[in-house]
Write an enzyme that holds these catalytic residues in place. Sequence first.
Site, PDB file in Angstrom:
ATOM      1  N   ASP A  20       0.824  -1.213   0.000  1.00 25.45           N
ATOM      2  CA  ASP A  20       0.000   0.000   0.000  1.00 25.45           C
ATOM      3  C   ASP A  20       0.863   1.270   0.000  1.00 25.45           C
ATOM      4  O   ASP A  20       1.760   1.406   0.834  1.00 25.45           O
ATOM      5  CB  ASP A  20      -0.854  -0.029   1.279  1.00 25.45           C
ATOM      6  CG  ASP A  20      -1.863   1.086   1.337  1.00 25.45           C
ATOM      7  OD1 ASP A  20      -2.775   1.076   0.500  1.00 25.45           O
ATOM      8  OD2 ASP A  20      -1.729   1.965   2.212  1.00 25.45           O
ATOM      9  N   GLU A  25       1.725  -0.518  -4.768  1.00 27.38           N
ATOM     10  CA  GLU A  25       0.793   0.528  -5.187  1.00 27.38           C
ATOM     11  C   GLU A  25       1.582   1.817  -5.117  1.00 27.38           C
ATOM     12  O   GLU A  25       2.067   2.197  -4.043  1.00 27.38           O
ATOM     13  CB  GLU A  25      -0.428   0.604  -4.253  1.00 27.38           C
ATOM     14  CG  GLU A  25      -1.431   1.629  -4.762  1.00 27.38           C
ATOM     15  CD  GLU A  25      -2.180   2.347  -3.679  1.00 27.38           C
ATOM     16  OE1 GLU A  25      -1.699   2.410  -2.553  1.00 27.38           O
ATOM     17  OE2 GLU A  25      -3.276   2.855  -3.975  1.00 27.38           O
TER      18      GLU A  25
HETATM   19  O1  TEU Z   1      -4.491   4.452  -1.420  1.00 28.26           O
HETATM   20  C1  TEU Z   1      -3.436   5.379  -1.599  1.00 28.26           C
HETATM   21  C2  TEU Z   1      -3.703   6.181  -2.795  1.00 28.26           C
HETATM   22  O2  TEU Z   1      -3.572   5.727  -3.901  1.00 28.26           O
HETATM   23  C3  TEU Z   1      -4.322   7.464  -2.574  1.00 28.26           C
HETATM   24  O3  TEU Z   1      -3.553   8.399  -3.294  1.00 28.26           O
HETATM   25  C4  TEU Z   1      -5.715   7.246  -3.038  1.00 28.26           C
HETATM   26  O4  TEU Z   1      -6.031   8.062  -4.066  1.00 28.26           O
HETATM   27  C5  TEU Z   1      -6.566   7.355  -1.857  1.00 28.26           C
HETATM   28  O5  TEU Z   1      -7.658   6.606  -2.146  1.00 28.26           O
HETATM   29  C6  TEU Z   1      -6.906   8.799  -1.508  1.00 28.26           C
HETATM   30  O6  TEU Z   1      -7.615   9.394  -2.532  1.00 28.26           O
HETATM   31  C7  TEU Z   1      -4.106   3.419  -0.528  1.00 28.26           C
HETATM   32  C8  TEU Z   1      -5.303   2.508  -0.333  1.00 28.26           C
HETATM   33  O7  TEU Z   1      -5.619   1.875  -1.576  1.00 28.26           O
HETATM   34  C9  TEU Z   1      -6.450   3.346   0.163  1.00 28.26           C
HETATM   35  O8  TEU Z   1      -7.652   2.575   0.263  1.00 28.26           O
HETATM   36  C10 TEU Z   1      -6.066   3.890   1.528  1.00 28.26           C
HETATM   37  O9  TEU Z   1      -7.081   4.776   1.967  1.00 28.26           O
HETATM   38  C11 TEU Z   1      -4.736   4.651   1.461  1.00 28.26           C
HETATM   39  O10 TEU Z   1      -3.725   3.981   0.719  1.00 28.26           O
HETATM   40  C12 TEU Z   1      -4.176   4.793   2.871  1.00 28.26           C
HETATM   41  O11 TEU Z   1      -3.775   3.524   3.336  1.00 28.26           O
END
Ligand code: TEU
Length: 623
Positions: A275, A333
Amino acid sequence: MFTKNHTIGDVLDHPLGHDLIRRILIFTGGQHRWLANPLARRIPLSWIPRLSLGKADGEFIEALLQLLNSHPEIPPEPKGPLRPAWWKEAVFYQIYPRSFKDSDGDGVGDLRGVLEQLDYLQDLGVDAIWLSPVYDSPMEDNGYDIRNYRQIHEDFGTMSDFEALLDEVHLRGMRLIMDLVVNHTSDEHPWFQAALKDPASPYRDYYFFRSEPNNWTSYFGDRAWSQLSEQGEWVLHLFSPKQMDLNWENPAMRRDIAAMVRSWLDRGIDGFRLDVINYISKVPGLPPGNRTIGDLTGYTGVEHYFYGPRLHEYLHELHEAAFAPACAFSVGETPGIGRQAAKLLTAPARRELDMIFSFDHLENPGKSRFEEYRYDLNELKGHFIEWLEDYDGSWMSLFYENHDNRRMISKVDPDPSVRVVLAKLLGLIQMTLKGTPFLYQGQELGLVDSSFGHWADLRDVESLNLFEQWRGEMGDDAAFQKVLAGSRDHARIPMPWTGGPNGGFSSQEPWIALDERNQSYHAEGQLKDPDSVLSFYRDLIRLRREHAVLRYGDITFTDRTAKNVFCYVRQNGRETLHIQCNLSNQEIPRPQPGEGWVRLAGNYPDLPQTRLRPYEAGIWLES
Ligand code: TEU
C-alpha cells in the site's frame, strides 16, 4: 548535477524528469506532443518562472532540481529473454472483504464469506486473489489503519478462518496475496501508543513527532499534522489523523516490519500488494511543500515523499530480508510514479518489487478526481501503447478498477444501453494486452457507480471528510455532487450475488447500501446467461489460459494514430491473434477486413462486416 542552466530537453532526457513533466501535463491537461517540440526542449529551467508568469516559481524549479538530483539512476536496459513466472501468467482478482460476502449475518463481509465463494472464483477462472486488509483495525479507513498486523479483525473472523481460506485457495491451485500497509499504522497500534505514553520510548522515533508542523496536506482533507495536546508536539499523517506515518529511517522499525512480513509468508501466503509503498521515504527535514506543486496536485508536500531519496534502498532491503527468502510476489501501489521510475522499481536485477500499479491511465488530463468528466478510452490506448512499447525489462499490471476508484463503465459512458458491450470491450482489452490483469470484485458483473441518494449513505472516510470540508463552502447539495464525482464508495457497495434480500450478500442490512440497479446485475442471473458480462469474462479468461500467445506473445500496435480505433497483434511464432476495438459509441470503419480470420471472441453476436459497431471488440485468429 542538474542546475537552472539545464534545459527542458535535459530534464526530459532524464528518466525521472520525463515522468515529472508527463505528470505535470496530466495535471494541467497539456498535450504530450509538446514534449517533442525542439524549441521547447531548448528552454533553460531558469526561464520557466518568467515564462509561466510566476506560476512555476523559483521554489518550483528548486523542488524539481532536488528530485532530479536525488535520483540520478538511469533505468537498466532489459537483460536477456523474458523469464516466466506464475504472477505473469495469472489473472488476479481483488477482494474488498468488507463488501464481498457476509457469512455470519452481521452485515459485514468476512473470511468465511470469501471461502463460500471460492467455487465462483474458480469457475470464473481467476488464478490468484488479492485480499484487501483483514488485520485488526479501528476501521477508520476500513482496515488500511492497522492496529495489530498479526491478528485478524473480529469482523472478518479468526486466524483459523484465515488459515482455512488459505488452505482452500491452495487446494484449488489458486494463490493468495495480502495487503501490506506499512507507510503508516493506526494511532491505536501499540507502537504509537507506547510513543504517546513515553517521549523517551524507542517507539517515539518510529513516527514523525515534531515541535512544529510543515505545510503538507492530507489525502483525506485538511493538514497532514495533528497536535497531541494544547502545547504538545505535532505528528505526521498523510492520510487520516488515525493513520500515523512510520519513520522508515529508523532501522529498528524496518526490522520489525520485515519480521512481520516474514511471519505472514511463513504462514504460506504467496505475496503482498504494498500500500502506497512509494511514500515510505520522506526527504530528511520534511521541507515545506511547493505552493505550485500543491495547487497542481491538490496535495502540498507530495514532491518530498512520492519518490523519496531512500525508497530503492528500503525496498531492496525488505526484498532481501523477507520476500526473496520466501520466493514471494510483490506488487507495489505507487500513486504518482511514472514509467521510468517504475522501471527502476521493478527491474528484476534490482530485486525491489516484481510489479507496480501506476495510476497515470486513470487520471483524466486537466481534471481532479472530484470533477465530473467522461473518460476518453483513447487516453487508455495512448497509455498502454506508450508503456507496453517501452517497458520490456519489467512486467505491467493491467487494471481499471479497485476499491479506491469509481467503476470504469460509469466513467466512460453511463448510458445503460451500452453497458454490456462496453463492459465486454473493457474486459477484452484487459485480457489480451501483455501483462497481468487485475480484476476488481464486481467488474466481471459489469457493475456501475452506485446511486447514492444522500451524503449520509456514504461511508468512506475520504468522502465524508471532503463533504464536511466542502459543505461549508458550497452547501450540502453541491458538496454531495462533488464528492460523488470521485467517491471511493462507488466501488465498495456489497457484491450482488442474487436477486434476493440484500443481493444475497448478507441476511442483515449491509454496512453500506446495495442499490437496485447494481443488484439487478447479480451473479446468479448472469451465471445462467451465456451472453452475460460474467460469461464473457469467463470465456476471456479461458481463452487467455488456452492461448499462450496472450500471456507471453509479442504485441504490436497498429492504427496507432487513428482515433477511436485500438488494434494490436499478439504473436509467438505459433499463433497470430488480432484484436480490433472501437473505443467510441459511434460506428467506425473496420480497420482491417480480416480475410480468413476466425473470431475467437466478440461482444456482438454476429460478425462485423466493414464497420465496427459502438464499443465493438473482437479477438481474431489469423493462424
Ligand atoms: O491508497 C493510496 C492512494 O492511492 C491514494 O492516493 C488514493 O487516491 C486514496 O484513495 C486517496 O484518494 C491506498 C489505499 O488503496 C487506500 O484505500 C487507503 O485509503 C490509502 O492507501 C491509505 O492507506
